[in-house]
Design a protein around this motif. Sequence first.
Motif, short mmCIF file in Angstrom:
data_model
loop_
_atom_site.label_atom_id
_atom_site.label_comp_id
_atom_site.label_asym_id
_atom_site.label_seq_id
_atom_site.Cartn_x
_atom_site.Cartn_y
_atom_site.Cartn_z
N ARG A 1 0.86 -1.18 0.00
CA ARG A 1 0.00 0.00 0.00
C ARG A 1 0.90 1.24 0.00
O ARG A 1 1.95 1.25 0.63
N GLN B 1 -4.56 5.55 -4.94
CA GLN B 1 -4.04 5.80 -3.60
C GLN B 1 -3.28 7.11 -3.51
O GLN B 1 -3.29 7.78 -2.48
N ASN C 1 -5.13 0.75 -8.56
CA ASN C 1 -5.27 1.05 -7.13
C ASN C 1 -4.16 1.96 -6.63
O ASN C 1 -4.42 2.87 -5.84
N PRO D 1 1.06 -5.54 3.18
CA PRO D 1 -0.35 -5.87 3.42
C PRO D 1 -0.57 -6.93 4.50
O PRO D 1 -1.67 -7.04 5.02
#
Length: 125
Positions: A24, A60, A56, A102
């Motif tokens: 992330r 983000q 994604n 993650p």
Amino acid sequence: MKLLTHNLLSSKCLKGVKVGYPLRIVAKDVKISESEYNMEFVLKMIPKLDWKVLVNAAEQIGHGNNLPIELIEDYEDDEELLKKIHHVLMEVEVINGELICPETQRIFPISAGIPNLLLNEDEVS
């Protein structure tokens, strides 16, 4: 760190981590640098990308650019889409921020555009 690089990174070497992908992104500073559009390069890179991870990651950091959730079948003929992909891959760069595993939530810093994924000896599996 460019999103092309992010698409390849994982924290799989961390002790106890099975997949470690995707990391992330928490971006503190994002820089946009224009680069010459190279359709041939973009076309060669698309099959190597994890498309959903790219979309994604772009979202983000606030640069989703309306990329489709699923890559369209005839993307080779959609120059507008290819230019958006070029922008996200080559022109958007995370200068400072963090990558987060993650599975363990281990934080890896991004400083001056360089992700630091070095592990401590006790973290290696």
